[in-house]
Design a protein around this motif. Structure first.
Motif, PDB file in Angstrom:
ATOM      1  N   UNK A 126     -18.979  -2.500 -21.387  1.00 40.87           N
ATOM      2  CA  UNK A 126     -19.471  -3.560 -22.270  1.00 40.87           C
ATOM      3  C   UNK A 126     -20.846  -4.019 -21.827  1.00 40.87           C
ATOM      4  N   UNK A 127     -21.027  -4.132 -20.510  1.00 46.60           N
ATOM      5  CA  UNK A 127     -22.352  -4.487 -20.008  1.00 46.60           C
ATOM      6  C   UNK A 127     -22.855  -3.337 -19.140  1.00 46.60           C
ATOM      7  N   UNK A 166     -20.022   3.216 -23.094  1.00 47.10           N
ATOM      8  CA  UNK A 166     -19.730   2.162 -24.053  1.00 47.10           C
ATOM      9  C   UNK A 166     -18.228   2.052 -24.203  1.00 47.10           C
ATOM     10  N   UNK A 167     -17.748   0.939 -24.754  1.00 54.13           N
ATOM     11  CA  UNK A 167     -16.307   0.718 -24.825  1.00 54.13           C
ATOM     12  C   UNK A 167     -15.563   1.875 -25.476  1.00 54.13           C
ATOM     13  N   UNK A 168     -16.223   2.494 -26.479  1.00 53.45           N
ATOM     14  CA  UNK A 168     -15.629   3.643 -27.144  1.00 53.45           C
ATOM     15  C   UNK A 168     -15.167   4.691 -26.125  1.00 53.45           C
ATOM     16  N   UNK A 223     -12.106   3.514 -24.164  1.00 54.08           N
ATOM     17  CA  UNK A 223     -10.860   3.584 -24.927  1.00 54.08           C
ATOM     18  C   UNK A 223     -10.381   5.032 -24.995  1.00 54.08           C
ATOM     19  N   UNK A 234     -10.494  -9.106 -23.227  1.00 56.26           N
ATOM     20  CA  UNK A 234     -11.643  -9.825 -22.654  1.00 56.26           C
ATOM     21  C   UNK A 234     -11.341 -11.303 -22.465  1.00 56.26           C
ATOM     22  N   UNK A 247     -15.724 -12.087 -28.314  1.00 56.57           N
ATOM     23  CA  UNK A 247     -15.628 -10.647 -28.526  1.00 56.57           C
ATOM     24  C   UNK A 247     -14.183 -10.154 -28.598  1.00 56.57           C
ATOM     25  N   UNK A 248     -13.260 -11.075 -28.879  1.00 53.00           N
ATOM     26  CA  UNK A 248     -11.867 -10.663 -28.916  1.00 53.00           C
ATOM     27  C   UNK A 248     -11.378 -10.280 -30.291  1.00 53.00           C
ATOM     28  N   UNK A 259      -7.484  -2.694 -35.120  1.00 51.37           N
ATOM     29  CA  UNK A 259      -8.928  -2.419 -35.072  1.00 51.37           C
ATOM     30  C   UNK A 259      -9.322  -1.401 -34.010  1.00 51.37           C
ATOM     31  N   UNK A 260      -8.654  -1.429 -32.878  1.00 55.33           N
ATOM     32  CA  UNK A 260      -9.049  -0.507 -31.807  1.00 55.33           C
ATOM     33  C   UNK A 260      -8.301   0.819 -31.907  1.00 55.33           C
TER      34      UNK A 260
END
Ligand SMILES: Nc1ncnc2c1ncn2[C@@H]1O[C@H](COP(=O)(O)OP(=O)(O)OP(=O)(O)O)[C@@H](O)[C@H]1O
Ligand SMILES: Nc1ncnc2c1ncn2[C@@H]1O[C@H](COP(=O)(O)OP(=O)(O)OP(=O)(O)O)[C@@H](O)[C@H]1O
Ligand SMILES: [Mg+2]
Ligand SMILES: [Mg+2]
Lengths: 505, 313, 321, 313
Positions: A311-312, A330-332, A335, A343, A349-350, A363-364
């Protein structure tokens, strides 16, 4: 009996599809700390928002009496004039203004139409001092972490010099020491004859500091306990509607091989490239293990896991899954590698507030419910329904917009979203923040069950009992570095605190 | 819930229906077949562009360049045509040129993080500038008949563009409601950070929305050239505002995450019907602007008022 | 201008007749309240808020009175071919008896004209012709020819020696293109004449003044300015007057706005090209009525000519027209 | 912290400075006093409007009607003047008419909750329509000399409008930074809900911002009429986009709560310098739009790039 300062009579409030409050009556007396407890969505916040004028008086039925006089609050200003101040559950601050301005948000007029800044800063410093909060009044709020922002919002409420102070989960993002300071202030206020209304899911503090506890469930007041008759298990039973003996259903499951390893993570400070928030942190987590991460607020725990999850940005650090190095930019990517991260700041960002619960849960995992990119609605409903029921999300149905849920239920939906990705490593940053005891228990049970299935769990928690009871192993961060590691057998609150405050050089 | 939404959608028709009925009562020509066909054609042009704009707004972005892209698409296509290139190839070139603008927009906004308004205002200037440089202000003309048929041909008396628009709307609606891409777009528009953390490729989603709107705008530019038998250098000027207005009247939020393609149909129909009605009702040209402004605000106001009443109940 | 009252009256009568029933719409002439047969024409204007087109409109309404017909005016407040085509189509759909318009872009307007004619509605063009269309007649002077006149006037005013800056309306407007082409062709053979630059002011007066200011600085050698539409010369005049440069630079403009005529009187602007909008309008209505009455026109292209207005004829040219 | 902000502000000058230096190097006339004065006048006009727009954007609202309001302010003032009413009274009437549009905007947006874009697009049409009805497309002319002095007079060679703009900017900056009203506006733009529950009168704050921008626009319309010696019916057309672009180039966010009046100065200066430079650099009219578009994007891109680099360090 002390003088009654506040009375709410027969309050009924409905939202489209939900009866949030059903004929609720409540009294508060001079110089008491009154706690309101109840499960998520019981209507606590709604009741208090009515009191603070956040919901205008023509949007509900019932009466409010302050010191015997019937009040009609159309807006928050009017309730403030009547001596009521409220700290909202969801941080309601302006992130691009300074700390001082936020403390006096909307009340700048007292420093003149042309603001006398020196006076403003001075006054702000005073309140910051009271809370032992060490930040510059000129600092922009966005640069503070969640707990400091929370303290600023408390300072803001105090600045109104209220006769009745309402605190809606003020300690959710505070550490023990910060909480202690806050309660000291509340006790002081009480001595001066002020009334505090506290909403909290941290029952320890409720029992320790309240003079009276009101239990709510399903929009109704269930019972009212005076200090002499506090009985923890009974109150919990009234809250959740059944008896609970053990709050932490932890049981040992066999721990397998290492699933994930984080190596030498360093994260730069967002504003100062030379400083590091996280420095050379490494850790491993095994199949079936619950790894706790402890530390004071600001120790860099959130940054650590956010960097792991992509995320960062990070300065250095590698992630190994099953001994194989994976690239997470990246988060992608994370996952895809079987990671999931609940988070810390759910509102930020939740979840997507304007979407339904169902859509947020899936969503994920859109890929899982899609075929050739087309969503299978049956499948979507079924899989979302599973978590909706399992986590007992309290809402009329799954098509309700997320933003209308109570805080705790939002958290449950966010957790559902990540559970649905069927992660191999589940990272949870303060997973039970703002969650009621009953649901906490459910979440712990889910954690244990996931562990049993061989999922590795990483849990950041500032609630020491939770951290100690639920973790197989705890690493403690201090100043961005690992200051020690404890096995469950050796862990105690004192040891964790000792490590958390130890300076690592 | 589902029912409520479709009810909401239906109720939005009211201002449009009132307008149609009043106009038709005062001047029955409004309901004459030929007028309705003209109207349908106008609506179809605006609608195709507005579908793209709906996507961009749903993703919480903005595109000011579409008017220029219409001009560019038409001009590039026209340039090829007057140089006797095949019709299909010319259309392809027109679309390609439009897509390039979309890509530039996307790169500027998504990768370089330039505010969407400035980025697309920039490409709006550049695209129109290119058209000016190419055409030196003269339309490309004459265009071959096989091409003109695209804008002037009819099927059972109904212009092709109406069928094309209908197909595009159906697909676009389906994509938003039923596909993972559509869902991602809504999520990105609603909360970009949460979408990113949930593993949605935010950049790709926004990228495609920007390329899509440009392609659609370029396409309308091309059929407009076919309709006007010439590629006009000023074609599409000012359409960005009309399209955004139509989309917002249709209930899509300017701040992303909320809205629908079906609403956009109503918005476009309203915009075009107003201007058709002005003419049929013989409203003096001086008063037309005033009337249009009032109807527009009233139509949206009616809707907002209704929502407020529901909420306060 | 009293145009508004006229248009409104016309509109009102039309409303009535329309409301009384459209069954007789295709009989051609309709009954008005006072029982007379009148034709219903539509004038599709390219730019309703522009003085020049308002003059055309006034001519049309005057012609309508003379001929005893009704004319409704359609049009936009910005120049837009697509909009014009739409208005023409609306007029066709309304089954009017005749259409008067101008061929802003013959390529685009032409097919619309043909559609009207095919639907049995005669079309008369003013100002700008579309010779390849099926229009019945045309009244006007082509913009090219008028631009050529401007060029000749410029040669005369400067004695064949000039470095010229052009201020045009918008780029991409064909009428402007044609005028400038005519102007260029007129001075093409003059060895001492040269066009330094062309700037666009988008028919906005403030932009016009800014462009004029900037041109004066960017091209100190400039000795003449040609404004190819209503704004340019007036804007240049304002700047020259302000900077005390009146008379040092030869300004030739277009259209006879009050401000422009005043500048001609004070000598800031040398002269201006004036088309005859009023005449075009009146003549167009007359031609249309003659066609409707079954007459075969012998002359289908009528050159209305232009007047070059200078200090000498500024107060008299209107009577001469 | 204070220091950092002013540094940021300073660095924003870079693109403008580069543009000025390059232009001046190629054509030294750029730095001639007369050019700078002309430029200053252009900037001052745009700046006065843009200050108002900055306020509206800071409050997370939008105003599309300012261009029309400029036309209306000028026209009403001109109408009074040609009817021989006193200058002060005519100016007052012009301002009053503009304020009325602002009030209507505010009521529609704040009280009726119509999306700002639609509401102000509506009033944009209505205001321009009123101008058309009044003027019938002809400018109000001639205007008395005592009035023209407002737009044409100079003090020590510098146009009055420059002083007026400077004063307005200073006051506006002071109000934003130092007064409780200014801070409330920022707060409302940043988080409307939080501001509401903190007891800020959100409606009043937004109301005043909308009235302010209309007043300023009307005022510029009036001095523009004075400058041009005539009230043009199409005056101000398209200024809404120019002003919004200038404000955003100046660093104010379109989504409220963040920005500054001082940045707006730079944005306005950049916009006007570009168009001045185009002519001085002898850029062909056909290439001008392309160049303007590129410079605009580049100027903002430079800034964004710098911020990104700092963040990634
Ligand atoms: N704006 C709203 N629209 C619709 N329903 C709402 C809205 N706000 C709250 N609710 C519903 O009202 C009920 C009570 O919510 P409230 O926030 O008061 O709960 P709470 O007791 O504070 O819970 P928690 O402990 O999770 O914060 C919930 O069912 C919630 O979904
Ligand atoms: N955006 C930011 N700008 C400046 N400093 C920041 C920012 N975010 C975090 N910090 C600083 O980085 C440090 C680590 O903060 P972080 O929130 O990660 O701590 P934590 O251990 O996760 O605490 P918590 O228990 O609240 O999650 C703190 O000193 C904080 O002040
Ligand atoms: Mg709550
Ligand atoms: Mg944290």
């Amino acid at each position: 009996m002390a003088k009654m300062v506040l009375e709410m009579q027969h309050i009924t409030k409905t939202f489209p599809g939900v009866k949030a409050l059903d004929d609720v009556s409540l009294q508060a007396y001079e110089g008491e700390i009154l706690s309101i407890v109840g499960e998520n969505g019981a209507g606590k916040s709604t009741l208090m928002k009515i009191l603070s004028g956040s919901y205008s008086c023509d949007s509900y039925a019932g009466n409010i009496l302050v010191e015997g006089k019937t009040m009609q609050f159309h807006n928050t200003r009017q309730s403030e004039e009547a001596g009521i101040a409220m700290i909202y559950q969801e941080l309601n601050m302006h992130l691009d203004l300074s700390v001082a301005e936020n403390i006096f948000l909307g009340g700048w007029k007292q420093f003149g139409n042309v603001i006398k800044w020196n006076k403003l800063y001075q006054a702000a410093t005073e309140y910051l001092g009271q809370l032992q909060l060490d930040v510059e009044p000129t600092e922009i709020l966005r640069n503070l972490n969640a707990s400091k922002q929370q303290l600023v919002s408390i300072a803001r409420a105090l600045s109104h010099k209220p006769r009745i102070l309402i605190l809606d989960e003020p300690t959710a993002s505070l550490t023990e020491t910060e909480s202690a300071t806050l309660f000291q202030i509340m006790l002081n206020l009480k001595k001066q004859g002020y009334t505090c209304v506290l909403i909290s899911h941290k029952l320890d503090e409720v029992f320790a500091y309240s003079d009276r506890i009101v239990v709510m469930r399903d929009g109704k007041v269930i019972n009212n306990h005076n200090r002499e008759e506090f009985d923890q298990s009974r109150i919990i039973a009234e809250m959740v509607g059944r008896k609970m003996d053990n709050l932490y259903p932890k049981c040992k499951v066999p721990v397998g091989e290492v699933v994930m390893e984080a190596r030498d993570f360093s994260v730069p400070h967002p504003q100062n490239a030379k400083k590091k928030i996280v420095e050379d942190v490494s850790f491993t987590v095994r199949k079936g293990e619950i790894l706790g991460i402890g530390g004071l607020v600001g120790a860099g725990r959130s940054e650590l896991v956010n960097a792991v999850f992509g995320i960062i940005g990070k300065q250095s650090g590698a992630v190994m899954i099953d001994g194989r190095e994976v690239q997470i930019r990246k988060p992608e990517d994370a996952i895809r590698e079987g990671l999931a991260l609940v988070t810390e700041d759910r509102k930020l960002d939740g979840f997507v507030g304007g979407m339904s619960i169902e859509e947020n849960i899936t969503l994920a995992s859109l890929k899982a419910i899609c075929r050739y990119g087309i969503i299978n609605h049956k499948k979507e409903q079924l899989s979302a329904r599973k978590y909706f029921d399992e986590l007992k999300i309290k809402a009329a149905d799954m098509t309700v917009h997320m933003e209308t849920l109570s805080g705790g239920n939002q958290q449950k939906a966010v957790l559902s979203k990540w559970l649905m990705t069927k992660p191999r490593v589940l990272i949870m940053d303060e997973p039970t923040r703002g969650i009621d005891v009953g649901t906490k228990y459910e979440i712990y049970k889910i954690m244990v069950e996931l562990a049993r299935q061989g999922i590795a769990i990483i849990m950041i928690s500032s609630e020491l009992p939770e951290l100690i009871s639920m973790s197989d192993r705890i690493i403690v961060l201090s100043g961005g570095k690992v200051s020690g590691e404890l096995q469950q057998e050796d862990a105690s609150q004192e040891k964790v605190m000792e490590l958390a405050t130890r300076m690592v050089v | 819930m589902k029912k409520k939404i479709s009810m909401n959608g239906l109720i939005k028709i009211v201002p449009l229906a009132i307008l149609c009925i009043v106009t038709g009562m005062i001047n029955p020509v409004f309901f004459a077949g030929s007028n309705l066909i003209d109207l349908a054609r106008s609506v179809s042009f605006l609608l195709i562009v507005s579908v793209g704009v709906t996507y961009v707004l749903l993703g919480a972005s903005l595109d000011m360049s579409i008017g220029s892209v219409m001009g560019l698409g038409g001009a590039i296509c026209g340039l090829c045509l007057v140089n006797s290139l095949p019709v299909w190839f010319s259309i392809l070139m027109g679309l390609l040129a439009s897509a390039v603008v979309g890509i530039v927009n996307a790169v500027l906004i998504v990768n370089c993080r330039i505010p969407a308004l400035i980025a697309t205002l920039g490409t709006m200037y550049v695209a129109r500038g290119i058209v000016n440089v190419l055409t030196k202000g003269e339309p490309y003309y004459p265009l071959p008949d096989e091409f003109k048929v695209l804008g002037q041909g009819t099927l059972a008396g109904i212009p092709y563009s109406v069928f094309i628009a209908a197909a595009i709307v159906l697909i676009a609606h389906f994509v938003i409601k039923k596909t993972s891409y559509g869902r991602s777009l809504m999520a990105v528009g609603g909360n970009r950070e949460a979408s990113r953390v949930s593993g949605i490729n935010v950049k790709r989603v926004l990228f495609s929305a920007h390329v899509l709107v440009s392609l659609l705008a370029g396409f309308v530019g091309i059929i407009m050239a076919a309709r006007l038998s010439s590629a006009q250098p000023n074609a599409g000027d000012g359409w960005e505002m009309t399209a955004v207005a139509a989309v917002i009247i249709g209930g899509t939020s300017m701040y992303g995450g909320y809205g629908s393609v079906l609403g956009t149909i109503l918005g476009c129909a309203l915009m075009e019907t107003i201007s058709n009605a002005m003419v049929l009702l013989h409203v003096s040209v001086y008063w037309q602007k005033i009337t249009i402004g009032i109807i527009m605000v009233a139509a949206v106001g009616m809707d907002t008022f209704r929502l407020k009443k529901i909420a306060s109940k | 201008g009293n145009t508004n009252t006229n248009t409104q009256e016309a509109a009102e009568t039309q409303d009535q007749t329309a409301a009384e029933g459209s069954a007789e719409a295709d009989t051609g002439a309709e009954e008005t309240a006072n029982g007379e047969n009148t034709y219903q024409y539509t004038f599709v204007s390219p730019l309703v808020s522009h003085e020049y087109w308002i003059d055309v409109e006034e001519g049309i309404q005057a012609g309508a009175k003379e001929q005893g017909v009704d004319v409704a005016v359609l049009g936009d407040t910005k120049v837009d071919v697509d909009a014009m085509v739409k208005y023409i189509d609306t007029a066709i759909a309304s089954k009017v008896d005749g259409i008067i318009t101008m061929a802003l872009s013959p390529a685009a307007i032409g097919p619309a004209i043909d559609r009207a004619v095919d639907a049995g509605i005669p079309v008369v063009l003013v100002d700008t012709d579309a010779p390849e269309s099926k229009r019945a007649a045309y009244v006007g002077t082509s913009n090219y020819d008028a631009g050529y006149e401007a060029g000749k006037a410029m040669i005369e005013a400067t004695g064949g020696k000039a470095k010229i800056g052009i201020i045009r309306g918008t780029i991409g407007q064909e009428t402007d293109n044609d005028r400038i082409k005519g102007f260029e062709d007129a001075i093409k053979d003059e060895p001492d004449m040269e066009i330094l630059t062309t700037e666009a002011c988008n028919s906005d007066m403030l932009t016009g003044t800014q462009k004029a200011q900037d041109m004066l600085k960017a091209y100190p050698e400039m000795t003449a300015i040609f404004g190819s539409e209503g704004t340019g010369a007036v804007a240049a005049g304002k700047v020259l007057e302000e900077q005390g440069l009146s008379g040092t630079i030869t300004v030739i403009g277009w259209d006879d706005t009050d401000e422009c005529l005043d500048f001609i009187r004070t000598g800031v602007v040398k002269g201006t090209i004036v088309q005859k909008p009023d005449f075009m309008g009146r003549k167009a209505v007359e031609l249309l009525t003659r066609i409707k009455n079954g007459e075969d026109l012998t002359e289908t292209v009528i050159d209305s000519g232009v007047t070059f207005v200078t200090a000498e004829n500024v107060d008299t040219y209107k009577d001469a027209q």
